[in-house]
Design a protein around this motif. Sequence first.
Motif, PDB file in Angstrom:
ATOM      1  N   GLY A 178     -29.462   3.464 -28.559  1.00 49.89           N
ATOM      2  CA  GLY A 178     -30.160   4.711 -28.872  1.00 49.89           C
ATOM      3  C   GLY A 178     -29.983   5.113 -30.337  1.00 49.89           C
ATOM      4  N   ALA A 179     -29.346   4.226 -31.130  1.00 49.91           N
ATOM      5  CA  ALA A 179     -29.129   4.544 -32.546  1.00 49.91           C
ATOM      6  C   ALA A 179     -30.452   4.497 -33.319  1.00 49.91           C
ATOM      7  CB  ALA A 179     -28.157   3.533 -33.158  1.00 49.91           C
ATOM      8  N   VAL A 180     -30.538   5.320 -34.348  1.00 50.94           N
ATOM      9  CA  VAL A 180     -31.681   5.248 -35.264  1.00 50.94           C
ATOM     10  C   VAL A 180     -31.124   5.012 -36.668  1.00 50.94           C
ATOM     11  CG1 VAL A 180     -33.127   6.803 -33.887  1.00 50.94           C
ATOM     12  CG2 VAL A 180     -31.693   7.755 -35.670  1.00 50.94           C
ATOM     13  N   MET A 181     -31.963   4.566 -37.562  1.00 48.65           N
ATOM     14  CA  MET A 181     -31.513   4.330 -38.939  1.00 48.65           C
ATOM     15  C   MET A 181     -32.099   5.410 -39.829  1.00 48.65           C
ATOM     16  SD  MET A 181     -29.719   1.476 -39.306  1.00 48.65           S
ATOM     17  CE  MET A 181     -29.993   0.462 -40.744  1.00 48.65           C
ATOM     18  N   ASP A 182     -31.282   5.897 -40.785  1.00 53.48           N
ATOM     19  CA  ASP A 182     -31.838   6.855 -41.735  1.00 53.48           C
ATOM     20  C   ASP A 182     -32.495   6.090 -42.879  1.00 53.48           C
ATOM     21  OD1 ASP A 182     -29.697   6.703 -44.035  1.00 53.48           O
ATOM     22  OD2 ASP A 182     -28.668   6.670 -42.097  1.00 53.48           O
ATOM     23  N   ARG A 183     -33.333   6.799 -43.612  1.00 55.78           N
ATOM     24  CA  ARG A 183     -34.112   6.172 -44.671  1.00 55.78           C
ATOM     25  C   ARG A 183     -33.242   5.491 -45.730  1.00 55.78           C
ATOM     26  NH1 ARG A 183     -39.509   6.773 -46.303  1.00 55.78           N
ATOM     27  NH2 ARG A 183     -39.688   5.960 -48.407  1.00 55.78           N
ATOM     28  N   ASP A 184     -32.142   6.169 -46.106  1.00 55.85           N
ATOM     29  CA  ASP A 184     -31.260   5.614 -47.146  1.00 55.85           C
ATOM     30  C   ASP A 184     -30.701   4.257 -46.747  1.00 55.85           C
ATOM     31  OD1 ASP A 184     -31.565   7.729 -48.707  1.00 55.85           O
ATOM     32  OD2 ASP A 184     -29.459   8.417 -48.637  1.00 55.85           O
ATOM     33  N   SER A 185     -30.232   4.176 -45.489  1.00 54.71           N
ATOM     34  CA  SER A 185     -29.635   2.906 -45.034  1.00 54.71           C
ATOM     35  C   SER A 185     -30.690   1.811 -45.014  1.00 54.71           C
ATOM     36  CB  SER A 185     -29.044   3.041 -43.638  1.00 54.71           C
ATOM     37  OG  SER A 185     -28.239   4.179 -43.564  1.00 54.71           O
ATOM     38  N   LEU A 186     -31.913   2.176 -44.615  1.00 48.34           N
ATOM     39  CA  LEU A 186     -32.978   1.163 -44.597  1.00 48.34           C
ATOM     40  C   LEU A 186     -33.336   0.735 -46.017  1.00 48.34           C
ATOM     41  CD1 LEU A 186     -35.303   2.527 -41.753  1.00 48.34           C
ATOM     42  CD2 LEU A 186     -33.878   0.477 -41.673  1.00 48.34           C
ATOM     43  N   GLU A 187     -33.294   1.697 -46.938  1.00 45.02           N
ATOM     44  CA  GLU A 187     -33.606   1.344 -48.334  1.00 45.02           C
ATOM     45  C   GLU A 187     -32.591   0.350 -48.883  1.00 45.02           C
ATOM     46  OE1 GLU A 187     -36.278   5.091 -49.854  1.00 45.02           O
ATOM     47  OE2 GLU A 187     -34.118   5.143 -50.224  1.00 45.02           O
ATOM     48  N   ARG A 188     -31.340   0.518 -48.463  1.00 46.79           N
ATOM     49  CA  ARG A 188     -30.321  -0.435 -48.928  1.00 46.79           C
ATOM     50  C   ARG A 188     -30.561  -1.828 -48.347  1.00 46.79           C
ATOM     51  NH1 ARG A 188     -25.742   2.818 -47.512  1.00 46.79           N
ATOM     52  NH2 ARG A 188     -26.967   4.659 -47.818  1.00 46.79           N
ATOM     53  N   ILE A 189     -31.039  -1.850 -47.103  1.00 41.84           N
ATOM     54  CA  ILE A 189     -31.362  -3.163 -46.500  1.00 41.84           C
ATOM     55  C   ILE A 189     -32.571  -3.765 -47.231  1.00 41.84           C
ATOM     56  CG2 ILE A 189     -32.179  -4.316 -44.393  1.00 41.84           C
ATOM     57  CD1 ILE A 189     -30.434  -2.313 -42.810  1.00 41.84           C
ATOM     58  N   ALA A 190     -33.505  -2.908 -47.615  1.00 40.68           N
ATOM     59  CA  ALA A 190     -34.672  -3.391 -48.364  1.00 40.68           C
ATOM     60  C   ALA A 190     -34.229  -4.044 -49.680  1.00 40.68           C
ATOM     61  CB  ALA A 190     -35.633  -2.228 -48.632  1.00 40.68           C
ATOM     62  N   GLU A 191     -33.215  -3.439 -50.319  1.00 46.62           N
ATOM     63  CA  GLU A 191     -32.715  -4.030 -51.579  1.00 46.62           C
ATOM     64  C   GLU A 191     -32.135  -5.433 -51.339  1.00 46.62           C
ATOM     65  OE1 GLU A 191     -29.908  -1.133 -53.051  1.00 46.62           O
ATOM     66  OE2 GLU A 191     -31.530   0.338 -53.292  1.00 46.62           O
ATOM     67  N   VAL A 192     -31.424  -5.559 -50.216  1.00 44.86           N
ATOM     68  CA  VAL A 192     -30.844  -6.875 -49.885  1.00 44.86           C
ATOM     69  C   VAL A 192     -31.970  -7.891 -49.642  1.00 44.86           C
ATOM     70  CG1 VAL A 192     -29.445  -8.147 -48.190  1.00 44.86           C
ATOM     71  CG2 VAL A 192     -28.731  -5.872 -48.941  1.00 44.86           C
ATOM     72  N   ALA A 193     -33.011  -7.450 -48.935  1.00 47.71           N
ATOM     73  CA  ALA A 193     -34.143  -8.343 -48.653  1.00 47.71           C
ATOM     74  C   ALA A 193     -34.798  -8.788 -49.964  1.00 47.71           C
ATOM     75  CB  ALA A 193     -35.155  -7.643 -47.745  1.00 47.71           C
ATOM     76  N   GLN A 194     -34.923  -7.837 -50.874  1.00 50.93           N
ATOM     77  CA  GLN A 194     -35.521  -8.120 -52.180  1.00 50.93           C
ATOM     78  C   GLN A 194     -34.643  -9.102 -52.971  1.00 50.93           C
ATOM     79  OE1 GLN A 194     -37.993  -5.314 -52.987  1.00 50.93           O
ATOM     80  NE2 GLN A 194     -38.962  -6.922 -54.184  1.00 50.93           N
ATOM     81  N   LYS A 195     -33.364  -8.784 -53.018  1.00 55.45           N
ATOM     82  CA  LYS A 195     -32.420  -9.582 -53.812  1.00 55.45           C
ATOM     83  C   LYS A 195     -32.406 -11.053 -53.374  1.00 55.45           C
ATOM     84  CE  LYS A 195     -27.400  -9.612 -53.997  1.00 55.45           C
ATOM     85  NZ  LYS A 195     -26.273  -8.809 -53.538  1.00 55.45           N
ATOM     86  N   HIS A 196     -32.456 -11.282 -52.051  1.00 53.86           N
ATOM     87  CA  HIS A 196     -32.343 -12.669 -51.556  1.00 53.86           C
ATOM     88  C   HIS A 196     -33.686 -13.238 -51.103  1.00 53.86           C
ATOM     89  CE1 HIS A 196     -27.965 -12.383 -51.654  1.00 53.86           C
ATOM     90  NE2 HIS A 196     -28.060 -11.232 -51.028  1.00 53.86           N
ATOM     91  N   ASP A 197     -34.745 -12.535 -51.379  1.00 52.92           N
ATOM     92  CA  ASP A 197     -36.083 -12.988 -50.993  1.00 52.92           C
ATOM     93  C   ASP A 197     -36.188 -13.279 -49.488  1.00 52.92           C
ATOM     94  OD1 ASP A 197     -38.706 -13.661 -51.344  1.00 52.92           O
ATOM     95  OD2 ASP A 197     -38.315 -15.723 -51.977  1.00 52.92           O
TER      96      ASP A 197
END
Length: 390
Positions: A178-197
């Motif tokens: 039932g957990a949800v993710m906040d925008r900030d945490s998702l943005e940090r994951i987006a940075e990781v996705a970007q960094k490692h393609d």
Amino acid sequence: MKKRDVISKKVQAISPSGIRKFFDILATMEDVISLGVGEPDFVTPWHVREAGIYSLEQGHTSYTSNYGLLELREEIARYLRRRYRLSYNPQREILITVGVSEGLDLAMRAVLDPGDEVIGYEPSYVSYLPCTLLAGGKFVAVPTTIDNGFRVRAEDIDKRVTKKTKAVMLGYPSNPTGAVMDRDSLERIAEVAQKHDLLVISDEVYERLVYGVEHTCFASLPGMKRRTIHLGGFSKAYAMTGWRIGYAAARADIIEAMMKIHQYTMMCAPTMSQMAALEALRAGEPQVESMVAEYDQRRRVMLKGLNAIGLDCFEPRGAFYCFPSIRVTGMNSERFAEQLLLEEHVAVVPGDAFGKSGEGHVRCCYATSMEEIEQALERMGRFIKKHRAR
Ligand SMILES: Cc1ncc(COP(=O)(O)O)c(C=O)c1O
């Protein structure tokens, strides 16, 4: 042929879902209250059912385009624009699937080569690991715990990236926690996705079932649309599990690859169900809102009740599950679920069915009537009194 040679090694490597086992026991018992199955207790809204019936009356009984009915894809594109300001081309960037289940399988098979790694988290939905394995990939799980609200952290994903990592698997709001993710945490994951393609497969089947928080659609984060395979569906929000309709939205090259597999395995999603889904999107909003309001009330009652009987539970803000700790009993989650079913006739799902880090918890689904929730809590209270470890 020897028995062991008949089944492929890939299939031998996966186990049947831990959820099903309990339903086999349950089927032999009477007077059981089930908090087990993860599906709405509501029937699909009448106007949506009527649209399905009407499509049959009109004789719409043939295949649709492999991509799905264009009208439905257009409606989904409008929905994603309205809700998340995302812009998808309905001709080339949206595929109608047989539930999110098929979307997950297609996504994995379309992007993974043998040995490619997918970083996911656990406890998480039962299909993520087997779909990865069946596609020839390796699932690398980040354990999450109650201490961080069962949210996966970008740094924990980052640490596990190797040369073979191809994608990150996200599924928030989360089943089973039932957990949800906040925008900030998702943005940090987006940075990781970007960094490692990396690509991100984002299962957002519960996007509409959130309580007092806003859902952030991963693809709507800056730069993420081209990296994300967004999976959405009708099963949960519109109480349409049996219709088997979902969709994938992604870059045209990815959607085309997914469509190729879909074309040879499914041909298309059921036509009648696509017609019903179209009606759901066009006119189902009031029903979604009233079902969400009802789930929210049940959520509060279950959360309060579980904490009151001594099963510590963090507040779930999405989907329709509570994931309490059963530490007070000293039992493991499988034993707890089995004893509770046998002694008090209440079905819950052991947390380890969703990955090792789910051990010590059970999943209780509140998509059932308030009366049943109250009775289940009473029975569980009795059970805890009896089994509380000293
Ligand atoms: C997280 C999650 N993803 C996907 C699915 C499958 O949904 P569908 O009915 O659209 O195949 C479920 C169903 O329980 C789920 O909980």
